[in-house]
Design a protein around this motif. Structure first.
Motif, PDB file in Angstrom:
ATOM      1  N   THR A 283      13.967  33.453  30.792  1.00 36.60           N
ATOM      2  CA  THR A 283      15.184  34.152  30.361  1.00 36.60           C
ATOM      3  C   THR A 283      16.385  33.210  30.217  1.00 36.60           C
ATOM      4  O   THR A 283      17.480  33.656  29.929  1.00 36.60           O
ATOM      5  CB  THR A 283      15.508  35.295  31.333  1.00 36.60           C
ATOM      6  N   GLU A 284      16.131  31.882  30.394  1.00 32.37           N
ATOM      7  CA  GLU A 284      17.187  30.921  30.064  1.00 32.37           C
ATOM      8  C   GLU A 284      17.276  30.758  28.545  1.00 32.37           C
ATOM      9  O   GLU A 284      18.256  30.233  28.028  1.00 32.37           O
ATOM     10  CB  GLU A 284      16.933  29.561  30.741  1.00 32.37           C
ATOM     11  N   LYS A 285      16.237  31.223  27.853  1.00 35.53           N
ATOM     12  CA  LYS A 285      16.200  31.127  26.389  1.00 35.53           C
ATOM     13  C   LYS A 285      16.664  32.444  25.766  1.00 35.53           C
ATOM     14  O   LYS A 285      16.642  33.483  26.424  1.00 35.53           O
ATOM     15  CB  LYS A 285      14.764  30.841  25.939  1.00 35.53           C
ATOM     16  N   PRO A 286      17.053  32.412  24.482  1.00 34.42           N
ATOM     17  CA  PRO A 286      17.497  33.663  23.857  1.00 34.42           C
ATOM     18  C   PRO A 286      16.373  34.684  23.710  1.00 34.42           C
ATOM     19  O   PRO A 286      15.216  34.314  23.483  1.00 34.42           O
ATOM     20  CB  PRO A 286      18.020  33.211  22.476  1.00 34.42           C
ATOM     21  N   HIS A 287      16.697  35.938  23.898  1.00 33.41           N
ATOM     22  CA  HIS A 287      15.774  37.052  23.694  1.00 33.41           C
ATOM     23  C   HIS A 287      16.539  38.179  23.017  1.00 33.41           C
ATOM     24  O   HIS A 287      17.764  38.192  23.028  1.00 33.41           O
ATOM     25  CB  HIS A 287      15.260  37.581  25.035  1.00 33.41           C
ATOM     26  N   ARG A 288      15.781  39.137  22.489  1.00 36.50           N
ATOM     27  CA  ARG A 288      16.445  40.329  21.944  1.00 36.50           C
ATOM     28  C   ARG A 288      16.742  41.266  23.122  1.00 36.50           C
ATOM     29  O   ARG A 288      15.993  42.201  23.404  1.00 36.50           O
ATOM     30  CB  ARG A 288      15.541  41.011  20.907  1.00 36.50           C
ATOM     31  N   TRP A 289      17.866  40.982  23.807  1.00 38.63           N
ATOM     32  CA  TRP A 289      18.178  41.690  25.055  1.00 38.63           C
ATOM     33  C   TRP A 289      18.322  43.191  24.831  1.00 38.63           C
ATOM     34  O   TRP A 289      18.023  43.981  25.717  1.00 38.63           O
ATOM     35  CB  TRP A 289      19.460  41.131  25.687  1.00 38.63           C
ATOM     36  N   ALA A 290      18.813  43.583  23.677  1.00 37.80           N
ATOM     37  CA  ALA A 290      19.099  45.002  23.442  1.00 37.80           C
ATOM     38  C   ALA A 290      17.858  45.805  23.043  1.00 37.80           C
ATOM     39  O   ALA A 290      17.949  47.025  22.907  1.00 37.80           O
ATOM     40  CB  ALA A 290      20.175  45.130  22.369  1.00 37.80           C
ATOM     41  N   ASN A 291      16.718  45.129  22.875  1.00 39.58           N
ATOM     42  CA  ASN A 291      15.486  45.863  22.589  1.00 39.58           C
ATOM     43  C   ASN A 291      15.305  46.932  23.671  1.00 39.58           C
ATOM     44  O   ASN A 291      15.467  46.662  24.859  1.00 39.58           O
ATOM     45  CB  ASN A 291      14.302  44.875  22.605  1.00 39.58           C
ATOM     46  N   SER A 292      14.966  48.153  23.251  1.00 36.02           N
ATOM     47  CA  SER A 292      14.937  49.240  24.243  1.00 36.02           C
ATOM     48  C   SER A 292      13.567  49.419  24.886  1.00 36.02           C
ATOM     49  O   SER A 292      13.403  50.290  25.736  1.00 36.02           O
ATOM     50  CB  SER A 292      15.381  50.538  23.575  1.00 36.02           C
ATOM     51  N   ASP A 293      12.577  48.620  24.500  1.00 38.73           N
ATOM     52  CA  ASP A 293      11.212  48.873  24.984  1.00 38.73           C
ATOM     53  C   ASP A 293      10.720  47.945  26.094  1.00 38.73           C
ATOM     54  O   ASP A 293       9.879  48.348  26.881  1.00 38.73           O
ATOM     55  CB  ASP A 293      10.234  48.795  23.808  1.00 38.73           C
ATOM     56  N   TYR A 294      11.211  46.703  26.133  1.00 35.87           N
ATOM     57  CA  TYR A 294      10.696  45.818  27.198  1.00 35.87           C
ATOM     58  C   TYR A 294      11.152  46.365  28.554  1.00 35.87           C
ATOM     59  O   TYR A 294      12.148  47.077  28.653  1.00 35.87           O
ATOM     60  CB  TYR A 294      11.146  44.369  26.981  1.00 35.87           C
TER      61      TYR A 294
ATOM     62  N   TRP B  31      -0.765  38.816  17.513  1.00 35.67           N
ATOM     63  CA  TRP B  31       0.507  38.077  17.595  1.00 35.67           C
ATOM     64  C   TRP B  31       1.157  37.894  16.229  1.00 35.67           C
ATOM     65  O   TRP B  31       2.254  37.337  16.128  1.00 35.67           O
ATOM     66  CB  TRP B  31       0.290  36.724  18.271  1.00 35.67           C
ATOM     67  N   ASN B  32       0.469  38.326  15.160  1.00 35.00           N
ATOM     68  CA  ASN B  32       1.092  38.257  13.827  1.00 35.00           C
ATOM     69  C   ASN B  32       2.119  39.373  13.627  1.00 35.00           C
ATOM     70  O   ASN B  32       2.950  39.292  12.721  1.00 35.00           O
ATOM     71  CB  ASN B  32       0.025  38.372  12.732  1.00 35.00           C
ATOM     72  N   LEU B  33       2.042  40.405  14.464  1.00 31.94           N
ATOM     73  CA  LEU B  33       2.982  41.530  14.320  1.00 31.94           C
ATOM     74  C   LEU B  33       4.408  41.079  14.642  1.00 31.94           C
ATOM     75  O   LEU B  33       4.600  40.195  15.478  1.00 31.94           O
ATOM     76  CB  LEU B  33       2.612  42.651  15.288  1.00 31.94           C
ATOM     77  N   PRO B  34       5.407  41.707  14.012  1.00 32.81           N
ATOM     78  CA  PRO B  34       6.791  41.445  14.429  1.00 32.81           C
ATOM     79  C   PRO B  34       6.937  41.806  15.913  1.00 32.81           C
ATOM     80  O   PRO B  34       6.338  42.787  16.367  1.00 32.81           O
ATOM     81  CB  PRO B  34       7.623  42.398  13.565  1.00 32.81           C
ATOM     82  N   GLU B  35       7.718  40.991  16.638  1.00 30.12           N
ATOM     83  CA  GLU B  35       7.745  41.102  18.100  1.00 30.12           C
ATOM     84  C   GLU B  35       8.095  42.512  18.604  1.00 30.12           C
ATOM     85  O   GLU B  35       7.424  43.041  19.496  1.00 30.12           O
ATOM     86  CB  GLU B  35       8.730  40.078  18.656  1.00 30.12           C
ATOM     87  N   ASP B  36       9.144  43.108  18.028  1.00 30.25           N
ATOM     88  CA  ASP B  36       9.560  44.436  18.501  1.00 30.25           C
ATOM     89  C   ASP B  36       8.439  45.465  18.337  1.00 30.25           C
ATOM     90  O   ASP B  36       8.257  46.349  19.168  1.00 30.25           O
ATOM     91  CB  ASP B  36      10.809  44.911  17.750  1.00 30.25           C
ATOM     92  N   GLN B  37       7.705  45.308  17.238  1.00 31.41           N
ATOM     93  CA  GLN B  37       6.600  46.221  16.955  1.00 31.41           C
ATOM     94  C   GLN B  37       5.483  46.055  17.994  1.00 31.41           C
ATOM     95  O   GLN B  37       4.930  47.034  18.485  1.00 31.41           O
ATOM     96  CB  GLN B  37       6.048  45.892  15.573  1.00 31.41           C
ATOM     97  N   LEU B  38       5.193  44.790  18.303  1.00 29.04           N
ATOM     98  CA  LEU B  38       4.144  44.493  19.289  1.00 29.04           C
ATOM     99  C   LEU B  38       4.535  45.051  20.662  1.00 29.04           C
ATOM    100  O   LEU B  38       3.728  45.683  21.353  1.00 29.04           O
ATOM    101  CB  LEU B  38       3.919  42.979  19.373  1.00 29.04           C
ATOM    102  N   ILE B  39       5.794  44.836  21.035  1.00 29.28           N
ATOM    103  CA  ILE B  39       6.278  45.316  22.343  1.00 29.28           C
ATOM    104  C   ILE B  39       6.096  46.829  22.435  1.00 29.28           C
ATOM    105  O   ILE B  39       5.550  47.353  23.404  1.00 29.28           O
ATOM    106  CB  ILE B  39       7.773  44.948  22.552  1.00 29.28           C
ATOM    107  N   LYS B  40       6.520  47.519  21.386  1.00 32.56           N
ATOM    108  CA  LYS B  40       6.449  48.992  21.395  1.00 32.56           C
ATOM    109  C   LYS B  40       4.998  49.470  21.521  1.00 32.56           C
ATOM    110  O   LYS B  40       4.701  50.381  22.291  1.00 32.56           O
ATOM    111  CB  LYS B  40       7.103  49.548  20.130  1.00 32.56           C
ATOM    112  N   LYS B  41       4.142  48.802  20.765  1.00 27.43           N
ATOM    113  CA  LYS B  41       2.728  49.174  20.764  1.00 27.43           C
ATOM    114  C   LYS B  41       2.119  49.031  22.170  1.00 27.43           C
ATOM    115  O   LYS B  41       1.396  49.916  22.644  1.00 27.43           O
ATOM    116  CB  LYS B  41       1.991  48.242  19.784  1.00 27.43           C
ATOM    117  N   VAL B  42       2.416  47.917  22.812  1.00 28.27           N
ATOM    118  CA  VAL B  42       1.864  47.667  24.159  1.00 28.27           C
ATOM    119  C   VAL B  42       2.391  48.695  25.151  1.00 28.27           C
ATOM    120  O   VAL B  42       1.629  49.298  25.914  1.00 28.27           O
ATOM    121  CB  VAL B  42       2.224  46.233  24.638  1.00 28.27           C
TER     122      VAL B  42
END
Ligand SMILES: [Zn+2]
Length: 441
Positions: free
Chosen positions: A169-180, A146-157
């Motif tokens: 999803t009522e909270k802000p997220h990086r909606w434009a991330n292409s990996d989730y 969980w120390n990894l930057p979020e986008d990096q962790l998402i991609k890895k998984v």
């Protein structure tokens, strides 16, 4: 003189008691009214609706497995849930799968952990939930950092075959991330947060009505999630993100007690917090009885696993019954969500056909505008069908078992909403993922 003071004081005390009783009755009157009038009427309508069940023909070749995504067990700091409670509740709610999302215990999050496997026909897959609103089911043996930057962790998984969902999803997220791969379009906990009156009326209502009308009492928190749905529709204009439902079950809005090995009694309160560990006294003698299977000798429960599991489900059309196939078809968007405590949604289907009336795409699929002829939906109960194109309702028909729309030469993202009629109101029951009609599939 003393007598007079005593008499006046007594009068004041009696008036105060009367005021308290009357205020409590006034405060509880809507809940009492629920018991006497509202819920019996709703329950009668629910039974009448269930009697209208007609099994639709199987148009979609794959099997509809229904389950719960996003739920908590003992691995989370705020739940004490164990398999002996989880499994009977899941079986009663007729779940096929349960993807857990326990809060991590450390920055290095080791998998598998907790429950994983097939338990009496129920697939359980462990997962984790971050405070930033990620749910990850790695599916594999792995240590998530969980120390990894979020986008990096998402991609890895995602690259190693795991599943990443945006939760809360009522909270802000990086909606434009292409990996989730998917986002919650409904979460019971999210829905609870917009109830301005807080927990007290809900708990009191559950105390008065929970035993007989638990599902209706639980539905008091329900509001249509229009903001989240609009966000999902807008995201889907530029990328394909699957919509799924979260139960966020914790079974933790309770007061419970159990005997420890040393004979002391442990009282557990809301959010699974330890209230006190005491020597059994008059209170324990009065309230505690024979411990149940799990060990609880006293329980007052509001959000039981069953009520949460039965509230809203995610249906996934699968080729075979395995954790990986459920995950793969979830990512493919072969998914609809349903508020199951209104009616069991198995049998519902949404698909497109070619000019020979052969199914050529189902919800979540992309299809060429050249090969699609009609969009069709079938339901086991009469519903109000709404066809939503790119976020706008473009067609509607009330109280029917099936629906079709001539989609020849019409590009766009088309999803279905199905509503059930209770009283004079049409209540959201099902939201499908869209069929994407494009120039190129
Ligand atoms: Zn959660």
């Amino acid at each position: 003189m003393l007598k007079k003071i005593f008499r006046v004081a007594l009068k004041i005390i009696l008036i105060l008691i009367l005021v308290i009783i009357v205020s409590a009755l006034i405060y509880a009157s809507p809940m009492i009214w629920n018991r006497l009038s509202i819920y019996p009427k709703l329950e009668k309508e629910r039974k009448e609706l269930h009697a209208k069940f007609k099994k639709p023909t199987d148009h979609i070749k794959q099997t509809d497995y229904k389950g719960v995504l996003h739920a908590h067990s003992y691995w989370s700091h705020d739940s004490r849930g164990v398999i002996k409670e989880i499994l009977p509740a899941a079986k009663k709610a007729k779940l096929d799968f349960l993807f857990l999302s326990d809060h991590a215990r450390s920055k290095l999050d080791t998998f598998p952990r907790g429950y994983k496997g097939v338990y009496d026909g129920l697939i359980i897959e462990p997962g984790t939930e971050s405070s930033t609103g990620l749910m990850i089911s790695p599916m594999n043996k792995v240590v998530l950092d969980w120390n990894l930057p979020e986008d990096q962790l998402i991609k890895k998984v995602v690259d190693s075959g795991g599943l990443v969902l945006y939760v809360h999803t009522e909270k802000p997220h990086r909606w434009a991330n292409s990996d989730y791969q998917a986002m919650e379009i409904y979460n019971i906990h999210t829905d609870l947060l917009d109830n301005n009156d807080g927990m007290v009326p809900l708990v009191l209502n559950a105390a008065i009505n929970g035993k007989e009308y638990g599902h209706w009492a639980m539905r008091e928190i329900y509001d249509e999630q229009t903001v989240i749905m609009a966000r999902w529709d807008s995201i889907n204009k530029t990328q394909r993100i699957v919509g799924m439902a979260a139960s966020d079950a914790h079974n933790n809005q309770n007061i419970r007690a159990r005997y420890n090995k040393d004979g002391m009694v442990e009282w557990i309160g809301p959010n699974a917090d330890l209230l006190a560990t005491v020597k059994p006294g008059w209170k324990e003698k009065l309230l505690l009885s024979e411990p149940d299977e799990v060990g609880w000798a006293y329980k007052f429960e509001v959000d039981t696993y069953f009520l949460s599991f039965n509230f809203v489900n995610t249906h996934v059309f699968c080729d075979n019954f395995s954790n990986v196939n459920i995950k793969d078809n979830l990512v493919a968007g072969h998914v609809f969500i349903a508020f199951e405590n209104l009616a069991d949604a198995k049998g519902f289907q949404y698909f497109s056909v070619d000019d020979q009336n052969e199914v050529n795409a189902i919800m979540g699929d992309s299809i060429s505008v050249r090969s699609v002829h009609k969009l069709k939906a079938v339901s086991p109960f009469p519903v109000q069908f709404k066809l939503v194109k790119d976020g706008e309702v473009i067609d509607k028909i009330d109280d029917v078992y099936s629906y079709e729309f001539d989609s020849k030469n019409k590009k766009g993202n088309y999803r279905i909403e199905a509503r059930l009629k209770f009283g004079e109101e049409y209540i959201p029951w099902i939201y499908t993922n869209p069929i994407y009609i494009a120039n190129q599939p």
